[in-house]
Design an enzyme around this catalytic site. Sequence first.
Site, PDB file in Angstrom:
ATOM      1  CG  ASP A  63      -2.084   0.965   1.099  1.00 15.65           C
ATOM      2  OD1 ASP A  63      -2.114   1.704   0.101  1.00 15.65           O
ATOM      3  OD2 ASP A  63      -2.951   0.976   1.985  1.00 15.65           O
ATOM      4  CG  ASP A  81      -3.234   3.672  -3.461  1.00 14.09           C
ATOM      5  OD1 ASP A  81      -4.193   2.976  -3.849  1.00 14.09           O
ATOM      6  OD2 ASP A  81      -3.291   4.391  -2.449  1.00 14.09           O
ATOM      7  CD  GLU A  82      -5.487  -1.044  -1.337  1.00 16.69           C
ATOM      8  OE1 GLU A  82      -5.137  -1.836  -0.442  1.00 16.69           O
ATOM      9  OE2 GLU A  82      -6.487  -0.306  -1.242  1.00 16.69           O
TER      10      GLU A  82
END
Length: 490
Positions: free
Chosen positions: A11, A105-106
């Site tokens: 993350d 983003d993860e």
Amino acid sequence: MRKAPTIMHLDMDAFYASAEQASKPSLRGKAVVVGGLGPRGVVATASYEARVFGVRSAMPMAQARRLAPNAAYLVPRFALYRSVSEQVMGLLHALSPLVEPLSLDEAFVDLEAAGAAWDRDSARRVGERLRVEIRAVTGLTGSVGLAASKMLAKIASEEAKPDGLVMVEPGTERALLGPMPVRTLPGVGPATGDHLRRAGITSVDELAEAGEDELVRLLGKAHGHGLYAMALALDDRPVVAERETKSVSVEDTYDVDIHDRVRVATEVRRLADRCVGRLRGAGLSGRTIVLKVRRYDFSTLTRSETLRGPTDDPAVVREAAGRLLDSVDTTGGVRLLGVGVSGLADYTQEDLFAQAAGERAVLETEEEPEAPVAREEPAQERRWPSGHDVRHSVFGHGWVQGSGLGRVTVRFETPGSPPGRVRTFRTDDPELEPAEPLPLVSAVPLPPSGSRDPDEGEDEGDAGGQASSAPAIFPKSRSGKEGGAAPSSP
């Protein structure tokens, strides 16, 4: 469940805000809030410096401004975020063929799939090396969670924030989860959390002690069974490399309620065209058209129509969305509109194309269009979104600090330069134009922007150099293992 902590969850830390700080030297170490800046905008991401003031994601922007009036408020630059995300995902795919992105983003990664890791030591080495590579390639930081299941890996990455690594040893999951609040578990939102709290259940330990039958009675069969399994740290879900797309949709929230029915219809047609653009970009078609309308009183209506077969024709989608709009009362005003397509397929029904084309041909032959009347359109003021990139023919690359009253203020700096100067121009200045974002990490450092003309204008920027952040060290986790943290770049 597997015997080694070889499922990774990555993350990125405050992704949008961190990307903006990396791109804009004058904002490093300062409060930055990214999101919609209109009266109804919401916070997409807040930097850690802004979170000190209580600013959080999904918070109304007006509330964020009250909490942190001196923060920098920026419009998202999704082109930049997607570019950085592709770099990060490339590093993950180099580790394993099984990468399950959850957002820009993860992502989850199965480290066993290609033999990147097989036990706790090899998994930790991979995680630490990944964090170093992410910083080198993007200039940003990410937090890593390692566990034997997806649920625990995601919880571990949250515990590792910011810029850390936490590993959950197999066999210690219950000890880690027990004291945590029930909201830690996936699928437990505010409503479920309040329902459990009223029943006297606030921690994961209390959830497990309540028993499966009681949870089924409180929450229903499916949710009760699933939540009880998670409370026991049981999660055998595999990492899935590709998720099937179920629908494609677009929506817009308006700063001021739309009351004009003609404009509402125009917005629906525009959204339909954007939706079809996304649909075609993904190589898909769909047979169910969905219209979403949020009215002035926050009530949300959804209408849908299923066609004879899948289509990606903008005329067909526009017409279907228009028919759906006819069934919705928009008298009091509309604050949000959305158009979506579901029932997706990778082919189209050609007769639908012919149908739409035929209807258009009939309309065109029935009535001769009038000759267009030439008229002078009023000049539109150029828009300069706050935070977006610009280039000036003399001063080089910069970004918009703000605009209004016919003026736009630009700070001239690049990711590799010291904090730059601020200059103000007319919004119609012919030497100023929008620009593409620059890479956050350059093989050759870029010279400071505007350095050719040091004597012109006042320097309204910060006199100091780039702020640096202290190393983020995560304390010993409840699993008994320390979360490592690489030192921040100077």
